[in-house]
Design a protein around this motif. Sequence first.
Motif, PDB file in Angstrom:
ATOM      1  N   PRO A  14      12.528   4.861   3.891  1.00  0.00           N
ATOM      2  CA  PRO A  14      11.101   4.927   3.542  1.00  0.00           C
ATOM      3  C   PRO A  14      10.722   6.226   2.841  1.00  0.00           C
ATOM      4  O   PRO A  14       9.767   6.246   2.053  1.00  0.00           O
ATOM      5  N   ILE A  15      11.452   7.313   3.111  1.00  0.00           N
ATOM      6  CA  ILE A  15      11.149   8.584   2.438  1.00  0.00           C
ATOM      7  C   ILE A  15      11.419   8.473   0.937  1.00  0.00           C
ATOM      8  O   ILE A  15      10.601   8.867   0.103  1.00  0.00           O
ATOM      9  N   ILE A  16      12.574   7.893   0.584  1.00  0.00           N
ATOM     10  CA  ILE A  16      12.908   7.731  -0.840  1.00  0.00           C
ATOM     11  C   ILE A  16      11.943   6.759  -1.505  1.00  0.00           C
ATOM     12  O   ILE A  16      11.457   7.003  -2.618  1.00  0.00           O
ATOM     13  N   VAL A  17      11.638   5.650  -0.828  1.00  0.00           N
ATOM     14  CA  VAL A  17      10.683   4.687  -1.382  1.00  0.00           C
ATOM     15  C   VAL A  17       9.311   5.346  -1.567  1.00  0.00           C
ATOM     16  O   VAL A  17       8.642   5.142  -2.584  1.00  0.00           O
ATOM     17  N   CYS A  45       0.821  -1.211   0.000  1.00  0.00           N
ATOM     18  CA  CYS A  45       0.000   0.000   0.000  1.00  0.00           C
ATOM     19  C   CYS A  45       0.851   1.255   0.000  1.00  0.00           C
ATOM     20  O   CYS A  45       0.608   2.185   0.745  1.00  0.00           O
ATOM     21  N   GLY A  46       1.903   1.226  -0.792  1.00  0.00           N
ATOM     22  CA  GLY A  46       2.628   2.446  -1.037  1.00  0.00           C
ATOM     23  C   GLY A  46       3.239   3.104   0.174  1.00  0.00           C
ATOM     24  O   GLY A  46       3.963   2.483   0.960  1.00  0.00           O
ATOM     25  N   VAL A  47       2.923   4.381   0.338  1.00  0.00           N
ATOM     26  CA  VAL A  47       3.574   5.230   1.328  1.00  0.00           C
ATOM     27  C   VAL A  47       3.391   4.682   2.737  1.00  0.00           C
ATOM     28  O   VAL A  47       4.346   4.537   3.499  1.00  0.00           O
ATOM     29  N   SER A  48       2.151   4.372   3.112  1.00  0.00           N
ATOM     30  CA  SER A  48       1.876   3.906   4.475  1.00  0.00           C
ATOM     31  C   SER A  48       2.649   2.634   4.791  1.00  0.00           C
ATOM     32  O   SER A  48       3.231   2.495   5.871  1.00  0.00           O
ATOM     33  N   ALA A  49       2.658   1.703   3.853  1.00  0.00           N
ATOM     34  CA  ALA A  49       3.346   0.434   4.079  1.00  0.00           C
ATOM     35  C   ALA A  49       4.856   0.622   4.156  1.00  0.00           C
ATOM     36  O   ALA A  49       5.520  -0.002   4.981  1.00  0.00           O
ATOM     37  N   ALA A  50       5.403   1.478   3.283  1.00  0.00           N
ATOM     38  CA  ALA A  50       6.849   1.719   3.306  1.00  0.00           C
ATOM     39  C   ALA A  50       7.273   2.335   4.632  1.00  0.00           C
ATOM     40  O   ALA A  50       8.282   1.928   5.232  1.00  0.00           O
TER      41      ALA A  50
END
Length: 487
Positions: A264-267, A245-250
């Motif tokens: 996680p910021i770059i991802v 789920c994109g941002v939240s999951a990263a």
Amino acid sequence: MAQEAKGARSPLLKSEDWWALWIGLFIFFLGFLKITGADLIGWVVKTNMWLDLSKALSPVSDVYKGLPGIVSLILTYIFLTVILSIGVASMGGNVRRFISGFTIIFFITYICWMIGNYAYIAATPDQLAKLKLPWSLRMTGESGFIIALIVGLIIGNFFPGLTRYLQEATKPEWFVKTAIVILGGQIGLNALHSTGLTAQVVFRGLCAIIEAYLIYWPLVYFIARKYFKFTPEWAAPLASGISICGVSAAIATGGAIKARPVIPIIVSSLVVIFAVVELIILPFAAQAWLYKEPMVAGAWMGLAVKTDGAAAASGAMVDALIRSKAISALGVKWQEGWMLMATTTVKVFIDIFIAIWAFILAIIWSWKIDRREGEKANAGEIWLRFPKFVLGYAALFILVILIGKVVGKDTLKLLNAGIGQAGTFRGIFFALTFFTIGLMSNFKKLWEEGMGRLAVVYVVCLFGFIIWIGLIISWLFFHGITPPTVA
């Protein structure tokens, strides 16, 4: 000590997740009070399909029909600015900068939304004769979402000064989570009329995302480690960001495994950029390939498109595009909202499982991969990672069903009208989501931040198998299911 206690904010008032819940519930209950005869939000602006611009705006309720459309728009802006600013203040944000940025964002978004409702763009085949139009693009009013996205992308990529000025108010995840909370009431209303179909969607959605978790994540993690030689610290957030789920999951995964904050910021930057690409391509692919399988198309958006904002937005687009095509190609008019419900149901289950997945990864990392003396996984991390806005969605869904089962037909009509008024705010939040997704999607970031190799993994995994596995899973669980038809 007293000052610290006074300055400390409750956890219930510190995050966008919680404020999405509170604002969504507040707007819903203002509309819900319609069953008592009180019309508290009937003044909210509604955008009509128009040929004459002076008729584009009006209040949503006939009670306020004497109110000019432009006044209704201004009242809507003031209301949203006030309640969102309260949330920003509570979360420790810069309220003055938020208000100035949100003012620009709101009015640009609404102009895009109005353009999308221009009859030559929006009219579906069944409306052409009534409007005396020889043709239209047949894209429905939801084409305003696409226009908002495009305008946001132009500003985000070519006007960096304005983009920075609007940054404090660029909150697509907050906007869409609030919209999803309000959506719970509408989905509950739909479920009242088709209980069996609702149960199928919920059960099949749960099964589908469990399958997706078991396939997506291990494959992405294996490819990142085996073929691109990323360390576990990089591979785990990347696998979660691409596959779940994109941002939240990263971010949740990065926190669970104690990764450096930059990872996680770059991802997350990659996730947002590719979510925009999916948002532009997949809804139109679904319209072309899956117009006979509408619920497959809706579930596919939930499984394939990353970030809550882009997934919900793509679900709304698919709902509009396929309903429009079904009228002309199949002679069938499906009830609005069911494809979006499939998208949202799948996405909500994915969000719920982020917390569980983060907890599992925290245990694995603390015991096996990155064991640090004195640290161990805490069961409380499940609650910390749990997406709180999901509580509002589920609560309103259940509440509307329970109330609808015991009230009479007249009260049910009032409930329907009140939920419709709250749903008008939901549409505005969706439009804001599209614009702000575009605004924060700077494609140059991929190269400026040296993310070339990460981007290659993302492309290989997303377009190599995630989209297609998501389509297969959606087909397996939702094939043959269609929304109720409208007479």
